[in-house]
Design a protein around this motif. Structure first.
Motif, PDB file in Angstrom:
ATOM      1  N   ILE A 109       0.870  -1.169   0.000  1.00  0.00           N
ATOM      2  CA  ILE A 109       0.000   0.000   0.000  1.00  0.00           C
ATOM      3  C   ILE A 109       0.909   1.221   0.000  1.00  0.00           C
ATOM      4  O   ILE A 109       1.664   1.454   0.938  1.00  0.00           O
ATOM      5  CB  ILE A 109      -0.937  -0.018   1.212  1.00  0.00           C
ATOM      6  CG1 ILE A 109      -1.938  -1.169   1.051  1.00  0.00           C
ATOM      7  CG2 ILE A 109      -1.675   1.309   1.359  1.00  0.00           C
ATOM      8  CD1 ILE A 109      -2.809  -1.419   2.240  1.00  0.00           C
ATOM      9  N   THR A 110       0.842   1.988  -1.069  1.00  0.00           N
ATOM     10  CA  THR A 110       1.802   3.080  -1.288  1.00  0.00           C
ATOM     11  C   THR A 110       1.247   4.456  -0.962  1.00  0.00           C
ATOM     12  O   THR A 110       1.955   5.446  -1.099  1.00  0.00           O
ATOM     13  CB  THR A 110       2.276   3.064  -2.755  1.00  0.00           C
ATOM     14  OG1 THR A 110       1.134   3.022  -3.622  1.00  0.00           O
ATOM     15  CG2 THR A 110       3.144   1.854  -3.018  1.00  0.00           C
ATOM     16  N   GLY A 111       0.014   4.523  -0.534  1.00  0.00           N
ATOM     17  CA  GLY A 111      -0.543   5.824  -0.176  1.00  0.00           C
ATOM     18  C   GLY A 111      -1.916   5.703   0.452  1.00  0.00           C
ATOM     19  O   GLY A 111      -2.677   4.782   0.152  1.00  0.00           O
ATOM     20  N   ARG A 112      -2.213   6.635   1.365  1.00  0.00           N
ATOM     21  CA  ARG A 112      -3.519   6.668   2.015  1.00  0.00           C
ATOM     22  C   ARG A 112      -3.983   8.119   2.089  1.00  0.00           C
ATOM     23  O   ARG A 112      -3.211   9.014   2.439  1.00  0.00           O
ATOM     24  CB  ARG A 112      -3.455   6.142   3.452  1.00  0.00           C
ATOM     25  CG  ARG A 112      -2.616   4.922   3.681  1.00  0.00           C
ATOM     26  CD  ARG A 112      -2.586   4.585   5.169  1.00  0.00           C
ATOM     27  NE  ARG A 112      -1.480   3.708   5.513  1.00  0.00           N
ATOM     28  CZ  ARG A 112      -1.198   3.285   6.738  1.00  0.00           C
ATOM     29  NH1 ARG A 112      -1.960   3.689   7.744  1.00  0.00           N
ATOM     30  NH2 ARG A 112      -0.175   2.492   6.961  1.00  0.00           N
ATOM     31  N   VAL A 113      -5.238   8.353   1.765  1.00  0.00           N
ATOM     32  CA  VAL A 113      -5.848   9.674   1.925  1.00  0.00           C
ATOM     33  C   VAL A 113      -7.200   9.457   2.598  1.00  0.00           C
ATOM     34  O   VAL A 113      -8.027   8.689   2.114  1.00  0.00           O
ATOM     35  CB  VAL A 113      -6.040  10.394   0.576  1.00  0.00           C
ATOM     36  CG1 VAL A 113      -6.748  11.730   0.792  1.00  0.00           C
ATOM     37  CG2 VAL A 113      -4.695  10.622  -0.106  1.00  0.00           C
ATOM     38  N   LEU A 114      -7.396  10.130   3.709  1.00  0.00           N
ATOM     39  CA  LEU A 114      -8.621   9.957   4.481  1.00  0.00           C
ATOM     40  C   LEU A 114      -9.188  11.320   4.841  1.00  0.00           C
ATOM     41  O   LEU A 114      -8.445  12.244   5.184  1.00  0.00           O
ATOM     42  CB  LEU A 114      -8.329   9.164   5.759  1.00  0.00           C
ATOM     43  CG  LEU A 114      -9.519   8.862   6.668  1.00  0.00           C
ATOM     44  CD1 LEU A 114     -10.437   7.823   6.030  1.00  0.00           C
ATOM     45  CD2 LEU A 114      -9.038   8.353   8.031  1.00  0.00           C
ATOM     46  N   GLY A 115     -10.501  11.462   4.746  1.00  0.00           N
ATOM     47  CA  GLY A 115     -11.164  12.698   5.126  1.00  0.00           C
ATOM     48  C   GLY A 115     -12.464  12.409   5.834  1.00  0.00           C
ATOM     49  O   GLY A 115     -13.043  11.323   5.698  1.00  0.00           O
ATOM     50  N   CYS A 116     -12.931  13.378   6.601  1.00  0.00           N
ATOM     51  CA  CYS A 116     -14.136  13.182   7.389  1.00  0.00           C
ATOM     52  C   CYS A 116     -14.903  14.496   7.488  1.00  0.00           C
ATOM     53  O   CYS A 116     -14.302  15.562   7.615  1.00  0.00           O
ATOM     54  CB  CYS A 116     -13.749  12.686   8.781  1.00  0.00           C
ATOM     55  SG  CYS A 116     -15.145  12.433   9.884  1.00  0.00           S
ATOM     56  N   GLN A 117     -16.227  14.391   7.431  1.00  0.00           N
ATOM     57  CA  GLN A 117     -17.080  15.569   7.550  1.00  0.00           C
ATOM     58  C   GLN A 117     -18.406  15.171   8.167  1.00  0.00           C
ATOM     59  O   GLN A 117     -18.852  14.031   8.005  1.00  0.00           O
ATOM     60  CB  GLN A 117     -17.303  16.202   6.176  1.00  0.00           C
ATOM     61  CG  GLN A 117     -18.050  17.535   6.201  1.00  0.00           C
ATOM     62  CD  GLN A 117     -17.957  18.264   4.873  1.00  0.00           C
ATOM     63  OE1 GLN A 117     -16.908  18.767   4.511  1.00  0.00           O
ATOM     64  NE2 GLN A 117     -19.057  18.299   4.136  1.00  0.00           N
ATOM     65  N   SER A 118     -19.046  16.107   8.869  1.00  0.00           N
ATOM     66  CA  SER A 118     -20.272  15.783   9.593  1.00  0.00           C
ATOM     67  C   SER A 118     -21.423  15.422   8.671  1.00  0.00           C
ATOM     68  O   SER A 118     -22.257  14.591   9.016  1.00  0.00           O
ATOM     69  CB  SER A 118     -20.681  16.962  10.487  1.00  0.00           C
ATOM     70  OG  SER A 118     -20.890  18.135   9.705  1.00  0.00           O
ATOM     71  N   LYS A 119     -21.502  16.040   7.488  1.00  0.00           N
ATOM     72  CA  LYS A 119     -22.597  15.795   6.566  1.00  0.00           C
ATOM     73  C   LYS A 119     -22.111  15.075   5.310  1.00  0.00           C
ATOM     74  O   LYS A 119     -20.972  15.249   4.898  1.00  0.00           O
ATOM     75  CB  LYS A 119     -23.276  17.110   6.176  1.00  0.00           C
ATOM     76  CG  LYS A 119     -23.954  17.819   7.344  1.00  0.00           C
ATOM     77  CD  LYS A 119     -24.633  19.092   6.879  1.00  0.00           C
ATOM     78  CE  LYS A 119     -25.341  19.794   8.038  1.00  0.00           C
ATOM     79  NZ  LYS A 119     -26.016  21.041   7.593  1.00  0.00           N
TER      80      LYS A 119
END
Length: 228
Positions: A109-119
């Motif tokens: 696994i050469t990369g990870r992008v994670l994001g989070c938002q309430s809606k």
């Protein structure tokens, strides 16, 4: 008069039911996200990536490791699952053969992008407003060493916050992240790319059915009161 009011109730009921169907029975949003990533990669002179459902299933498990804690994504309290969770937890849950994602193989696994938002927002906005807000994320997304991508989205506790995850690999198609039974295991809640699976509302169908049943109750009670 009573009949007219009941007709109005019926129209409102049918319209609301149609709106629920249109809103909550959609195509897989993370397949759309993968397409958006590939369009942006090619515009930046990087190659398109193979949509790997097995890697995407692991991306969904990666999301679930946060247990709905949005404040642990980015910022001073940022955390991320340990590397050991990939072979010990994520891969077995998806029925991926652990040996095919080990660093000694051609599928790290050469990369990870994670994001989070309430809606919940649409995939195009998730890409521009959540996943690409940092230069480090852009560097990962446009990295020329990647060959495969897996994407996932999931809400938490029947609603928000909503997590979006992209995992990248430099593996070879049909030989990386090999499944024990030949098909990625569908796990709920959430949805992952390449699974030939439609997402019936990210909040979950049960929540929308509850709303629909409440509306039916109000409708029946209203008509009963008017007619009596």
């Amino acid at each position: 008069m009573a009949t007219s009011l009941c007709i109005i109730f019926c129209i409102l009921f049918i319209s609301s039911s149609s709106a629920l169907d249109e809103k909550n029975v959609t195509k897989n949003p993370v397949d759309e996200l993968v397409a958006i990533v590939n369009i942006n990669r090619t515009s930046h002179k990087s190659s398109s990536l193979t949509n790997n459902p097995d890697l995407a299933c692991i991306a969904l498990q990666y999301i679930k490791a946060y247990q709905g804690k949005c404040d642990e994504v980015g910022g001073p309290d940022a955390k991320k699952p340990a590397e050991s969770e990939f072979p010990d937890t994520f891969a077995p849950t998806c029925e991926v053969e652990v040996a095919t994602l080990a660093p000694i193989t051609l599928a790290p696994i050469t990369g990870r992008v994670l994001g989070c938002q309430s809606k919940y927002i649409k995939p195009d906005k998730a890409f521009t407003q959540i996943l690409t807000m940092k230069s480090t994320s852009l560097n990962i997304i446009y990295n020329t060493t990647h060959t495969e991508i897996g994407a996932a989205v999931s809400g938490s506790y029947g609603g928000g916050p909503y997590f979006w995850c992209l995992l990248f690999s430099s593996g070879k198609s049909n030989s990386s992240f090999v499944l024990e039974r030949g098909e990625a295991k569908i796990t709920r809640p959430g949805v992952f790319s390449g699974a030939n699976d439609e997402c019936s509302g990210v909040n979950g169908l049960s929540e929308n059915l509850s709303f629909l049943m409440i509306f039916v109750g109000v409708f029946v009670a209203g008509c009963y009161t008017i007619l009596v």
